[in-house]
Scaffold this active site. Structure first.
Site, short mmCIF file in Angstrom:
data_model
loop_
_atom_site.label_atom_id
_atom_site.label_comp_id
_atom_site.label_asym_id
_atom_site.label_seq_id
_atom_site.Cartn_x
_atom_site.Cartn_y
_atom_site.Cartn_z
N LYS A 138 0.85 -1.07 0.16
CA LYS A 138 -0.07 0.03 -0.01
C LYS A 138 0.75 1.10 0.03
O LYS A 138 2.15 1.23 0.77
CB LYS A 138 -0.83 0.01 1.36
CG LYS A 138 -1.95 -1.14 1.32
CD LYS A 138 -2.77 -0.86 2.52
CE LYS A 138 -3.58 -2.11 2.73
NZ LYS A 138 -4.35 -1.78 4.14
N HIS A 141 0.60 5.98 3.60
CA HIS A 141 -0.50 7.12 3.76
C HIS A 141 -0.20 8.24 4.69
O HIS A 141 0.72 7.92 5.70
CB HIS A 141 -1.62 6.20 4.47
CG HIS A 141 -2.98 7.00 4.56
ND1 HIS A 141 -3.21 7.90 5.78
CD2 HIS A 141 -3.93 6.71 3.83
CE1 HIS A 141 -4.39 8.30 5.41
NE2 HIS A 141 -5.15 7.58 4.46
N HIS A 144 0.43 7.78 8.46
CA HIS A 144 1.58 7.15 9.18
C HIS A 144 2.63 8.20 9.34
O HIS A 144 3.59 7.89 9.72
CB HIS A 144 2.14 5.98 8.20
CG HIS A 144 1.42 4.99 8.09
ND1 HIS A 144 0.55 4.25 7.01
CD2 HIS A 144 1.29 3.75 9.09
CE1 HIS A 144 0.09 3.24 7.48
NE2 HIS A 144 0.37 2.81 8.65
#
Length: 578
Positions: A138, A141, A144
């Site tokens: 992924k 984001h 994070h």
């Protein structure tokens, strides 16, 4: 340098009250600067004297305090001893304050404040900090970002104060999400797209397979089968998983490089998948593992042992869970690193998860679980770009760089820079960090692009601007930086304010270490910048008599050093031009 003065005052108190000097040192604090009036420099709390049994609570403490002040005679270091509000205040001789502080700043440099007697009893420990920990396959984001910069701050602080630190990135690289991704890639994956933009393609596949799974039960069955294949070590499934993992780490490292963050180890849930069986067996042997009617394995954590509160540690099909792998990871790390403490940095939504981990470890007989700590933090709201909602951290970093570059280009004070984009990136990242660190970590906060990149006010841009301005002053006067100077030539109130404020630096580091909160250091540095701005306006170097110019340069150099030291602990790379 506060240590010299604190120690001197403690010796006077020791003589007057016939108690060891060490009794008084923790109770002596530097007084925050007041712009409204001249203040003393150190305060001894009367409450601390009561708590230490030096004064009896039955006594008239005010009368006793006044009597004590009469016995504490001024000398060549302490100019005045005054009765304050439930405190005794000490004012340092101004020439001694200037001389000793600037000598220490010159001698100690980046170690200023770190050698304080406040840390003399501090045990240097081995600390493992687990932070950032995104899920592989992924894109990184924006959510994070908080774990990454908070964990980096904690690691930097511990290292600065002499601890041995292991920085660990514990990747989410196992679990049912990979069952879904594996099933999704088999159905919707494209080798072509994977080569062009690997992480974006994996993200698109993951979003699509989740959507399809809402209406197609067969996808869930395929996903479960794929994850079971992973758990059983089947070569084809593992090969695809390893490829996803390698792709992700390579992209993450580029983001970490931009942030100035490094790790000693990239670990992950997958590292401990085989050890989960040992953990489950240990739980079973100790009578801690119970099976529910649904066939799941649980550990009863209720005080009454009535299953009113329990933790699920294994699925009914025998596959492991996140918590099982975390338990295995904790036990493995203790054996491998023999850490004295382990700190997990994740959002507050995981507080219950870590509470369960620590409880289970203690129930298993691991006393070291008491030295494990979860540092939780709140969520960021409203992080948007011109394109709408930001999902990926790269977008946030790009946006901060672009906006900062535009602001710098529009500013008349911007210097000719060798690499304007690199400077804009460093300043933009410092702006993001300072906005994040202003308040208590547990608080959610609303993100504002306009506020975060302002050059005025309490922002990361203001910190960088002040540092660059002081560096510029040093460059223009590098021949005037003499180690010897006349302290009598630095008696202006704005000079004294800076030195009084710097007396507090070791206390701020000590408080930050106790609470693991960056807000104390942020507030200290911002105040230092405001004081430096005032001094810069009112204490010109150019055109001043040589001796005075040298003394002022020493003050500005010391201020610049502490500012840079503090910024680095926060995870900010100071720029010398902007």
């Amino acid at each position: 340098m506060a240590c010299f003065f604190r120690r001197h005052i403690a010796s006077k108190l020791s003589e007057a009250l016939r108690q060891p000097e060490e009794t008084f040192i923790p109770s002596l604090s530097a007084i925050p600067v007041s712009k409204k009036h001249q203040s003393s420099d150190f305060r001894l709390s009367v409450t601390s004297l009561l708590q230490n049994g030096i004064l009896s609570s039955a006594d008239d403490s005010q009368t006793k305090t006044e009597a004590l002040v009469q016995r504490l005679k001024p000398d060549n270091v302490v100019e005045e001893v005054l009765v304050g509000r439930r405190a005794i205040n000490f004012k340092i001789n101004r020439s001694v304050l200037v001389q000793k502080m600037l000598e220490k700043l010159h001698e100690e440099g980046h170690l200023f404040g770190v050698k304080s007697e406040l840390f003399s009893s501090l045990q240097r420990r081995k600390t493992l900090v687990e932070f950032s920990s995104p899920n592989i396959a992924k894109k990184f984001h924006a959510g994070h970002l908080r774990s990454t910069i908070i964990g980096n701050f904690i690691a930097n602080l511990k290292e600065t104060l002499g601890h041995e630190v292991i920085r660990m990135n514990y990747l989410g690289d196992w679990g049912m999400q990979f069952g879904l991704l594996g099933a999704g890639f088999q159905n919707f994956g494209s080798e072509e797209k994977l080569k062009v933009n690997p992480l974006q393609h994996l993200f698109d596949v993951y979003v699509r397979v989740n959507k399809e799974a809402e209406s197609d039960q067969n996808i869930w069955l395929t996903a479960r089968e794929f994850f079971r294949s992973l758990e059983q070590g089947e070569e084809q499934a593992l090969s695809l998983w390893q490829r996803f993992r390698d792709i992700t780490i390579e992209e993450y490292q580029q983001v970490y490089e931009r942030l100035g963050v490094h790790f000693d180890e990239y670990s992950g849930e997958s590292f401990h998948r085989s050890q989960t069986k040992e953990v489950l067996q240990q739980l079973k042997d100790q009578g801690l593992l119970q099976t529910t009617e649904k066939g799941t394995g649980v550990v009863d954590l209720s005080s009454a042992k009535d299953m009113s509160y329990y933790s699920t540690v294994v699925r009914s099909d025998g596959t492991s869970l996140y918590i099982t792998r975390d338990l295995a990871a904790a036990i493995d790390r203790k054996e491998k690193y023999a850490f004295d403490e382990m700190i997990y940095v994740t959002d507050k939504g995981q507080s219950g998860h870590f509470q369960q981990i620590f409880q289970i470890l203690q129930a298993m007989g691991y006393e070291w679980a008491q030295s494990c700590l979860h540092v939780p933090f709140g969520r960021v709201q409203g992080m948007k770009t011109r394109l709408g909602e930001v999902v990926f951290l790269e977008d946030v970093l790009d946006e901060s760089r672009v906006r900062m570059l535009r602001n710098m280009t529009a500013s008349r004070t911007t210097k000719d820079l060798e690499d304007p984009e690199d400077t804009a990136q460093k300043v933009g990242i410092s702006a993001l960090i300072i906005q994040d660190f202003m308040g208590p970590l547990m608080s959610d906060y609303k993100f504002s692009w306009d506020q975060v990149l302002q050059a005025q006010g309490d922002t990361g841009v203001f910190l960088q601007y002040t540092h660059a301005r002081l560096c510029s002053l040093m460059r223009m006067n590098e021949n005037g930086l003499e180690a010897t100077f006349d302290p009598q030539l630095l008696q202006e109130q704005c000079s004294i304010h800076i030195l009084q404020h710097l007396l507090r630096y070791d206390e701020v580091l000590h408080k930050s270490l106790q609470d693991l909160q960056p807000k104390y250091l942020v507030n200290f540095l911002l105040t230092l910048c405001h004081l430096a701005a005032t001094a810069h306006r009112t204490l010109p170097v150019k055109g001043s008599p040589t001796g005075q110019a040298e003394a002022r340069l020493q003050l500005f150099k010391g201020t610049c050093t502490v500012l840079a030291n503090g910024m680095k602990i926060l995870g900010i790379t100071p720029v010398e031009k902007m």
